[in-house]
Structures are given as structure tokens and as C-alpha cells.
Scaffold this active site. Structure first.
Site, short mmCIF file in Angstrom:
data_model
loop_
_atom_site.label_atom_id
_atom_site.label_comp_id
_atom_site.label_asym_id
_atom_site.label_seq_id
_atom_site.Cartn_x
_atom_site.Cartn_y
_atom_site.Cartn_z
N ASP A 14 -58.91 14.79 -72.83
CA ASP A 14 -59.27 16.10 -72.31
C ASP A 14 -60.62 16.68 -72.95
OD1 ASP A 14 -56.99 15.84 -70.60
OD2 ASP A 14 -55.80 16.74 -72.39
N LYS A 17 -64.92 14.52 -70.37
CA LYS A 17 -65.23 13.27 -69.87
C LYS A 17 -65.86 13.29 -68.63
CE LYS A 17 -61.63 10.81 -71.29
NZ LYS A 17 -61.05 11.50 -72.43
N LYS A 19 -67.08 15.53 -67.00
CA LYS A 19 -68.29 16.33 -66.66
C LYS A 19 -69.69 15.73 -67.29
CE LYS A 19 -70.17 20.70 -67.73
NZ LYS A 19 -70.16 21.80 -68.47
N GLY A 41 -57.15 12.48 -66.10
CA GLY A 41 -57.57 13.54 -64.96
C GLY A 41 -59.23 13.98 -65.39
N HIS A 42 -60.13 13.17 -64.91
CA HIS A 42 -61.43 13.57 -65.08
C HIS A 42 -62.07 14.70 -64.31
CE1 HIS A 42 -61.86 9.64 -67.59
NE2 HIS A 42 -61.08 10.46 -67.99
N GLN A 225 -58.44 8.95 -71.72
CA GLN A 225 -57.61 9.44 -72.47
C GLN A 225 -58.77 9.59 -73.85
OE1 GLN A 225 -55.77 6.56 -70.98
NE2 GLN A 225 -55.30 8.43 -69.85
N THR A 240 -50.97 6.73 -76.01
CA THR A 240 -50.84 5.94 -74.56
C THR A 240 -50.59 4.72 -75.15
OG1 THR A 240 -51.62 6.03 -72.49
CG2 THR A 240 -53.45 5.63 -74.28
N THR A 306 -50.97 16.79 -65.31
CA THR A 306 -49.69 17.18 -65.13
C THR A 306 -49.67 18.68 -65.14
OG1 THR A 306 -49.62 17.41 -67.80
CG2 THR A 306 -48.59 15.05 -66.76
N ARG A 308 -49.42 20.68 -67.57
CA ARG A 308 -48.74 21.12 -68.59
C ARG A 308 -49.77 22.01 -69.71
NH1 ARG A 308 -46.53 15.84 -71.29
NH2 ARG A 308 -48.32 15.12 -70.51
P1 IMP Z 1 -48.90 8.23 -71.11
O1 IMP Z 1 -50.47 7.65 -71.11
O2 IMP Z 1 -48.31 8.66 -69.54
O3 IMP Z 1 -47.88 7.33 -71.40
O4 IMP Z 1 -48.54 9.52 -72.12
C1 IMP Z 1 -48.66 9.26 -73.60
C2 IMP Z 1 -49.31 10.32 -74.24
O5 IMP Z 1 -50.76 10.39 -74.09
C3 IMP Z 1 -48.71 11.56 -73.82
O6 IMP Z 1 -48.99 12.63 -74.92
C4 IMP Z 1 -49.61 12.28 -72.76
O7 IMP Z 1 -49.85 13.79 -72.68
C5 IMP Z 1 -51.25 11.72 -73.49
N1 IMP Z 1 -51.96 11.70 -72.41
C6 IMP Z 1 -52.35 10.46 -71.58
N2 IMP Z 1 -53.12 10.46 -70.55
C7 IMP Z 1 -53.77 11.34 -70.98
C8 IMP Z 1 -55.21 12.11 -70.60
O8 IMP Z 1 -55.90 11.65 -69.73
N3 IMP Z 1 -55.42 13.26 -71.08
C9 IMP Z 1 -55.11 13.71 -72.32
N4 IMP Z 1 -53.46 13.33 -72.79
C10 IMP Z 1 -53.14 12.11 -71.96
#
Ligand code: IMP
Length: 433
Positions: A14, A17, A19, A41-42, A225, A240, A306, A308
């Protein structure tokens, strides 16, 4: 000779990226995603239009760029089809300009189900995954029981592999998690339909990438990520399941010797979604001010995938020093600097205190990090609106001092500064500034 530029997030994802990739994409003829999946999520804001790309490379918003989903990405075909349709509906060209590697692994229903069930069974120790099946899909890949698009496209081979994989997982779903078995025929029918829809995009991307290298094309490797979520170097197990930093070669077929430059991306402060250590987290009015200020500036500190709420805190300089060195960045982009305009005093963590010791390096242990007490340096805030700044020289002296301190930590030069959510609110610093 064209340039191959690797773009890497230096924090917990987050970092904005979408932008920066969008700002860079018109200089690149090819844009390649190489790891992660629909957990990313870009976001790109163009006027009133907001685009959030999950699997499709951000370069798609530039119709002349060839966008490649590399072999290192794990792809949920249903999610990809939905994303393509949504983009097309909004007038974005998606056709021959998008290619999906036949070596990329397919996210299957049991991956998403297991992601959710494993999280539920962890109770208070849950990792806070995005629930997109990312970990289980990469686990199958490493266990050599995954299914790639090459297999999905071959109806008999797909049937054979799917039967084998469900024969392993259905008893686990039933007996370990008390869930229902997956029906092989139903999954087969659903995924064969996806195969038909995606067929025009599925190709062997290795020769395509190598031809682009031979033709001297400029290639942008779009990391997803962030380095602190890297499977090897991140805050394990709160990470991740892909190599955020090193995946650029394994996930594309581009040899390491052909990557010319690495550019990093960091927020001017830190955020994290999901569980795991976050030494500079401000679960107080500072974090609230960050969340509120970004909302006032038209952004949101909520996960783009998500929804969140993101945990917010001061810049972690120990982590930045670590990730900038791991990825070898020469330049980096700083995002959301405008949000810090809200503060009289801005803090940056430059060391941790843990177990009676002062740590200047980023420890491996989640335990040490959880009890790490940040040692802060304080900076005078600028307390004025910088969202209209269009040049390095427009930034107040205090803001430039803050950025110079980030440069010292990263041992790299700030090349871009983002001062608002709009596509146009990016300052590119001239080499002589
Ligand atoms: P997963 O990649 O869904 O297995 O999640 C593992 C961890 O990475 C969790 O804490 C997610 O919130 C975080 N995460 C995965 N993808 C992203 C992303 O694109 N941005 C921020 N956090 C991420």
C-alpha cells in the site's frame, strides 16, 4: 538498449504503487507483474475515475503498453475475467495488449477455502490474510501439485490433475475442518469455462519477454505488496507467500543480469493491513489524525482489496534502511507526504530498544519486533497545504529536510514525491535539485 526497471514497495504494501507505476508507464513499452495475485490492489485516480487493479498490470491504463501477467503470479481466473470485463466496460482497452503466462499457477476453489478455514482455525493468532487463496496456491506450487494455465488449457490433463488434487484436499476439508468436499465435476465445468474465456490471453510469455529485451524495449517490472511482507525477509510468519524482492527474475524469465535499476516506494509514514509486528504503530490520536487527514485529502487508509482499515504509524527508519538495502534501490518515490502536513512535530524511528539492547538492524524474530520500543528522532512539521506543489522547489524547507533524512536512511535518492491522490499530484525531482 532499453531499460529494465524493477519497482519494489519498501514497507508493508500500500505504498501507492499504482500511482507511481501509472506515472512511469508511458515511458515503458512493456509492464510485467511477477508475484502475488488478486491480494494486490493498485489504485490510480484519474479525475473522478478511480481504477483499482488487482491482477492486470497497472500499465493497462496506457493503451500502447504491452501488459504481461508473469509466471510468478498466482491467478484466480474468475477474478481476472471480472477485472478484464470491468475495465472494458469502463472504456479501457484490454485485448492483445494483455498476456497471461501459461506457467502461472491457477488459484482453485480449495485454495480460497483453505485460506479462510486456516485463518479461522488460528483464532487470535490469525495472520489477517486477504482470503484470496494466495498462500495455499503457492504452497501447492512448491509441493508440485499445483495446476498451471498450461494444464488448465488441456482438458484431459486438467481433469486428471484436478481429480488428483481434490483427492488429497477433500478429506482434509472434511476431516480436519469439518467442511464440505468440493465436487470435482462442478469445479471442472466452472474452470473449463474460464479456460475458454481466457484462452486468447494465455501464452508462453518467456519468448515474448526475451524478444522485448532483444528489441531494446523499456520494461517495467511491477512489484506487488511490500518488502516487509516478503516470504524470506518480511516479518515472518506475518507475510505474504511470495518473494516480493527476488521474485522479479523467477516470476518473469528475465535474467538477473538484465535488470538495470531498482526503484523503491515508501510512504512518508507507515501503514500495515493484517496482523503482525509494527513497532511504530500509533494506535492513538496520531494514527487517527493520519486516517482523518488522508480522508480529507481524498484518499483512504483502508485496504484497496479487502476494505479493512489500515493500521497507521510513524515512519520506521530501521525497516526502511533494511528494505532499501535488500532491494538495492538507487532512487525511490515517497507517497502521501501531504498527510504529514497535519503534524506540528513528525517522528521517525531510527533504532529499537529490545531486551536491554539498542538495535539498528531489523531482527528476524517476530517476538523481538513485537516488544521493540522505537527510538525516535523528531522533525519540525511544515503545517501548510502542499497538495498543490508541482515541483521540488515548491515544497517547504521542512518537508525537503524530512525527505533528505529519508534519503539518508535509504542511501538512495528521492525521485518522485506524491502529494495527493490525483494522477497529476506527483512531483518528479530534477537531477540537479
Ligand atoms: P495474503 O497475501 O492474502 O496471504 O496475506 C498475507 C498478509 O499480507 C496479510 O497481512 C495481508 O493483509 C497482507 N497483504 C497481502 N497483499 C497485500 C497488499 O497488496 N497490500 C497490503 N497488504 C497486503
Amino acid at each position: 538498449m532499453g531499460e529494465v526497471l524493477l519497482l519494489v514497495g519498501l514497507q508493508w504494501g500500500d505504498e501507492g504503487k499504482g500511482k507511481i507505476i501509472d506515472a512511469l508507464a508511458e515511458r515503458f513499452e512493456v509492464v510485467v507483474r511477477f508475484q502475488g495475485g488478486a491480494n494486490a490492489g493498485h489504485s490510480v485516480q484519474i479525475g473522478d475515475d478511480k481504477f483499482v487493479l488487482h491482477l492486470v498490470p497497472t500499465g493497462i491504463l496506457h493503451p500502447d503498453a504491452l501488459c504481461i501477467i508473469g509466471n510468478g503470479v498466482v491467478v484466480d481466473p474468475g477474478a481476472l475475467i471480472e477485472e478484464i470485463r470491468e475495465l472494458q466496460k469502463r472504456g479501457v482497452k484490454v485485448g492483445e495488449n494483455l498476456v497471461l503466462s501459461d506457467r502461472a499457477h491457477v488459484v482453485l476453489p480449495h485454495h480460497k477455502l483453505l485460506d479462510r478455514l486456516r485463518e479461522e482455525s488460528r483464532g487470535k493468532d490469525m495472520l489477517g490474510t486477504t482470503g484470496r487463496g494466495i498462500g495455499p496456491c503457492y504452497a501447492d506450487k512448491a509441493s508440485r501439485c499445483g495446476i498451471r494455465f498450461a494444464e488448465l488449457m488441456d482438458k484431459d490433463l486438467f481433469r486428471e490433475r484436478l481429480e488428483a488434487v481434490l483427492a488429497t484436499y477433500n478429506p482434509i476439508l472434511r476431516e480436519v475442518y469439518g467442511a464440505e468436499s468440493l465436487n470435482c465435476d462442478a469445479v471442472y465445468e466452472e474452470y473449463r469455462k474460464y479456460a475458454g474465456d481466457l484462452e486468447p490471453y494465455v501464452k508462453d510469455t518467456v519468448p515474448i519477454v526475451h524478444k522485448a529485451l532483444e528489441d531494446g524495449k523499456n520494461i517495467l517490472l511491477e512489484g506487488a505488496q511490500g518488502s516487509l511482507l516478503d516470504l524470506d525477509f518480511g516479518t515472518y510468519p506475518y507475510v505474504t507467500s511470495s518473494d516480493v524482492i527476488g521474485g522479479a527474475t523467477a516470476g518473469t524469465g528475465i535474467p538477473p543480469t538484465r535488470i538495470d535499476r531498482v526503484m523503491g516506494l515508501a510512504k512518508a509514514y507507515c501503514t500495515r493491513v493484517g496482523a503482525g509486528p509494527f513497532p511504530t504503530e500509533q494506535n492513538n490520536e496520531v494514527g487517527e489524525t493520519i486516517r482523518q487527514t488522508i480522508a480529507e485529502h481524498g484518499g483512504r487508509e483502508y485496504g484497496a482489496t479487502t476494505g479493512r482499515p489500515r493500521r497507521c504509524g510513524w515512519l520506521d527508519g530501521v525497516a526502511l534502511r533494511y528494505t532499501a538495502r535488500l532491494s538495492g534501490v538507487e532512487t525511490f518515490a515517497v507517497s502521501v507526504l501531504d498527510v504529514l502536513s497535519a503534524f506540528e512535530t513528525i517522528k521517525v524511528c531510527t533504532a529499537y530498544k529490545a531486551d536491554g539492547q539498542v538495535l539498528r538492524t531489523f531482527p528476524a524474530g517476530a517476538g523481538t519486533l513485537t516488544k521493540a520500543e522505537p527510538v525516535y528522532e523528531e522533525f519540525e512539521g511544515w503545517r501548510c497545504d502542499i497538495s498543490g506543489a508541482t515541483a521540488w522547489g515548491d515544497l517547504p524547507g521542512q518537508a525537503r529536510s524530512y525527505l533528505r533524512f529519508m534519503e539518508k536512511l535509504a542511501s538512495a535518492r528521492v525521485q518522485f514525491v506524491s502529494v495527493g491522490p490525483e494522477r497529476t499530484q506527483v512531483i518528479e525531482r530534477r537531477p540537479d535539485e
